[in-house]
Design an enzyme around this catalytic site. Sequence first.
Site, PDB file in Angstrom:
ATOM      1  N   SER A 172       0.040   1.707  -6.447  1.00  0.00           N
ATOM      2  CA  SER A 172       0.215   0.290  -6.165  1.00  0.00           C
ATOM      3  C   SER A 172      -0.751  -0.569  -6.995  1.00  0.00           C
ATOM      4  O   SER A 172      -0.744  -0.491  -8.220  1.00  0.00           O
ATOM      5  CB  SER A 172       0.041   0.043  -4.665  1.00  0.00           C
ATOM      6  OG  SER A 172       0.523  -1.224  -4.302  1.00  0.00           O
ATOM      7  N   ASP A 440      11.492   2.292  -4.271  1.00  0.00           N
ATOM      8  CA  ASP A 440      10.434   1.353  -3.914  1.00  0.00           C
ATOM      9  C   ASP A 440      10.777  -0.014  -4.488  1.00  0.00           C
ATOM     10  O   ASP A 440      11.169  -0.121  -5.656  1.00  0.00           O
ATOM     11  CB  ASP A 440       9.104   1.846  -4.493  1.00  0.00           C
ATOM     12  CG  ASP A 440       7.966   0.858  -4.289  1.00  0.00           C
ATOM     13  OD1 ASP A 440       7.991   0.103  -3.290  1.00  0.00           O
ATOM     14  OD2 ASP A 440       7.043   0.842  -5.125  1.00  0.00           O
ATOM     15  N   HIS A 524       7.346   3.861  -2.084  1.00  0.00           N
ATOM     16  CA  HIS A 524       6.046   3.478  -2.614  1.00  0.00           C
ATOM     17  C   HIS A 524       4.998   4.574  -2.403  1.00  0.00           C
ATOM     18  O   HIS A 524       4.131   4.780  -3.230  1.00  0.00           O
ATOM     19  CB  HIS A 524       5.598   2.192  -1.914  1.00  0.00           C
ATOM     20  CG  HIS A 524       4.503   1.457  -2.593  1.00  0.00           C
ATOM     21  ND1 HIS A 524       4.637   0.864  -3.826  1.00  0.00           N
ATOM     22  CD2 HIS A 524       3.214   1.194  -2.197  1.00  0.00           C
ATOM     23  CE1 HIS A 524       3.504   0.255  -4.160  1.00  0.00           C
ATOM     24  NE2 HIS A 524       2.628   0.459  -3.196  1.00  0.00           N
TER      25      HIS A 524
END
Length: 591
Positions: A172, A440, A524
Amino acid sequence: MFRSLLGVALLTVTVFSQGEKDLIKNLPGLLFKTNFNSYSGYVDANAGGTWKMHYMLTESRSNPDTDPLLVWFNGGPGCSSLGGLFEELGPFYVNFDGQTLYENPYAWNAKANVLYLESPIGVGYSYDTTTPRYFKANDDQSAGQNLLALTNFFKIAQPKYANRTFYLSGESYAGIYIPMLTDLIVQGINDGSFPNKNFQGSAIGNGFMNVRGLLNALTLWSAYHGRVSMQDWNTIKTNCTKGADVDSFDFSQYTKTTNKIDYVGDDSACGKLIQPLISQNANNDEGFDQYNFYQECYDKSVFQAPAPPASGKRVKRNALHGVSATQKNLQYQKLGNFQGTANLAQNTATLVNRFSNDNQFGYFCWNEDAVSTYLNTDAVQNALNIPQEWKNQNNTWADCRDTIYNNYVLTYDTTNQFFNRIIKNLKTDFRFLIYNGDVDTVCNYLGDAKHILQVATDNNLVVRSIITYSLLLSRFSFFQSGPRTPWYYSNNKQLAGYVQTYTGKNANGANIIIDLLTVKGAGHMVPYDRAGPSVQMITNFVWAPQNSQIDYTNSSNFDPNIQLSDLIDSGSSSTISFGFAIFVVLLNAIF
């Protein structure tokens, strides 16, 4: 001579004591026996020692004295890397009760020592000694904190790792942390200021590396995942792209932002058409999970129910009885007498997961609360060597600190400059792994793929502008891209995703490899969503010989037929594969 030997002995004792004082001696609620050490402590993240960055280290299950070190960062900005440890890739998962820990056999410490840094200061157990509940952070400050914290880890906290091969990894917003830190470490190795020269690679999962690139790619991703009508999509292509190719158009011109991280459609006609495509469910208007488009948490009432008993002994003992019967069924299957799930319950319908469509009984849906409960107990904090000074500030551990995120303004909306400088300055072989779960929406695979293509293109163009073509051919090559090919989990048995490799050599003669990889069906949090493929992927990455193309299908570095560890309460040894065992263990934990 005696004085010299005494000095060596004292140095050895000092180094040992500094490293071993952070050893976790008794982790509360642990339900299984471990064959590895875990550490928890602090390293200074500024020169004055007022910024204390917390770390946890789970050593390798294989050969901790020789296996490489993998450094892990969660993103946010403002999210704790202990979330990664207890919710994704670590060996400990927290039960629904928030008091006990069950085993994650697919942990990334299978053949690596994994270091978790809670970055930046103010996240998790990391704190400023002079300012309670400190929350100020930005990209450059975070990079400086990370560099000094890792420097002090090698020099002071765990000097036994000072000469160990190591890699950076994270997900991320670590897509910004890691390129910046990689750049600083390469500079530090080149000028002699960084203590460990055995830096061989960086892995970024679902990285936030190019803000506008991700936004534009999400527009395309959403359009082809049914989030817009054909009429509206045709209107966007006709009226909003100004005659340009929709695949390369910059839709950010129809958006607005206050922190340069989150963008929403502006008040223009095109902005209103774009908004539903770039929305990541901030207002819960569509009801999907932004981190995994196909992840559901069906029955939220279960999260408000009293926590099921998970004292360890009763739950684990029952689980083992079911597991033993399952093992017998596996044996019967070979004889053509497989009994299915009949032995696990009189009513097979009770085995249907009514809370989520994943294989962990909704762990994704409730793990944040369970982990927060666990890490905010006094016994756990004492076991993790959390100082009274942190407690006196009235701090609480949180998965993500909203005050950090809400006050954070992004500095670098693209990481091209850091990749370019790394590639230019490297003096030894190096590899990148850019991996994405392909469902994601926060940091989508298409945006990251386009970003890496741009990095490769940038470096080809830079090279061409510096030297002549003939000299180039004699000294080093352009980045070359290979074909996009499938990779498989567990001996070619199951498609795990796709991978494409960029290779090149810089002016210093360093060979550089960039693997661009997708993980099929993951969101994710790849290590949670596709646990087996993720640990096979990362183990092959850290164990591949330098300057060789990595075979991510290779299963010689990771055996998917994992055996569960012995239980602390019974001492019984589990000899069955993880798939059935965790199914039964979690069934007991939930019901």
